[in-house]
Design a protein around this motif. Structure first.
Motif, PDB file in Angstrom:
ATOM      1  N   CYS A  18      -1.852  -1.034  -1.119  1.00  0.00           N
ATOM      2  CA  CYS A  18      -1.989   0.160  -1.941  1.00  0.00           C
ATOM      3  C   CYS A  18      -2.978   1.132  -1.298  1.00  0.00           C
ATOM      4  CB  CYS A  18      -2.474  -0.262  -3.324  1.00  0.00           C
ATOM      5  SG  CYS A  18      -2.689   1.113  -4.453  1.00  0.00           S
ATOM      6  N   CYS A  23      -8.232  -0.142  -5.438  1.00  0.00           N
ATOM      7  CA  CYS A  23      -7.235  -1.123  -5.862  1.00  0.00           C
ATOM      8  C   CYS A  23      -6.958  -2.133  -4.754  1.00  0.00           C
ATOM      9  CB  CYS A  23      -5.957  -0.385  -6.257  1.00  0.00           C
ATOM     10  SG  CYS A  23      -4.582  -1.472  -6.615  1.00  0.00           S
ATOM     11  N   TRP A  25      -4.358  -3.415  -3.601  1.00  0.00           N
ATOM     12  CA  TRP A  25      -3.320  -4.425  -3.839  1.00  0.00           C
ATOM     13  C   TRP A  25      -2.525  -4.647  -2.564  1.00  0.00           C
ATOM     14  CZ3 TRP A  25       1.938  -3.971  -3.256  1.00  0.00           C
ATOM     15  CH2 TRP A  25       2.708  -5.038  -3.744  1.00  0.00           C
ATOM     16  N   GLN A  32       6.396  -4.892  -5.894  1.00  0.00           N
ATOM     17  CA  GLN A  32       6.058  -3.579  -6.453  1.00  0.00           C
ATOM     18  C   GLN A  32       6.947  -3.281  -7.662  1.00  0.00           C
ATOM     19  OE1 GLN A  32       6.453  -0.947  -3.081  1.00  0.00           O
ATOM     20  NE2 GLN A  32       4.919  -2.068  -1.918  1.00  0.00           N
ATOM     21  N   CYS A  46       2.561   0.607  -7.359  1.00  0.00           N
ATOM     22  CA  CYS A  46       1.641  -0.522  -7.279  1.00  0.00           C
ATOM     23  C   CYS A  46       1.577  -1.231  -8.638  1.00  0.00           C
ATOM     24  CB  CYS A  46       0.270   0.001  -6.880  1.00  0.00           C
ATOM     25  SG  CYS A  46      -1.015  -1.249  -6.971  1.00  0.00           S
ATOM     26  N   PHE A  54       1.597   3.544  -0.175  1.00  0.00           N
ATOM     27  CA  PHE A  54       1.209   2.268   0.428  1.00  0.00           C
ATOM     28  C   PHE A  54       1.055   2.414   1.930  1.00  0.00           C
ATOM     29  CE2 PHE A  54       3.638   1.413  -3.364  1.00  0.00           C
ATOM     30  CZ  PHE A  54       2.875   0.457  -4.013  1.00  0.00           C
TER      31      PHE A  54
END
Ligand SMILES: [Zn+2]
Length: 63
Positions: A18, A23, A25, A32, A46, A54
């Motif tokens: 991300c 975040c 992620w 996703q 995300c 991303f």
């Protein structure tokens, strides 16, 4: 030389991170969340923060 973390253009990423620095992620496209942004057009968000941007990862994402 420091190892690159993110893919460049035309490189196939092994996973995604991300773009949200708070975040971070990491995972696959399948992890996703598909969100309809325009009629019939889906983008991937995300699952943690809902952002649509991303980075491509060179190494496998950390689970
Ligand atoms: Zn996120």
């Amino acid at each position: 030389m420091p190892k690159r973390k993110y893919t460049r253009m035309k490189e196939q990423p092994k996973g995604y991170e991300c773009c949200n620095k708070k975040c971070k992620w990491q995972g696959q496209i399948a992890d996703q969340v598909p969100v309809e942004v325009v009629n019939g057009f889906f983008d991937h968000a995300c699952p943690k923060c809902g952002k649509f941007e991303f980075y491509g990862l060179i190494e496998n994402p950390i689970k």
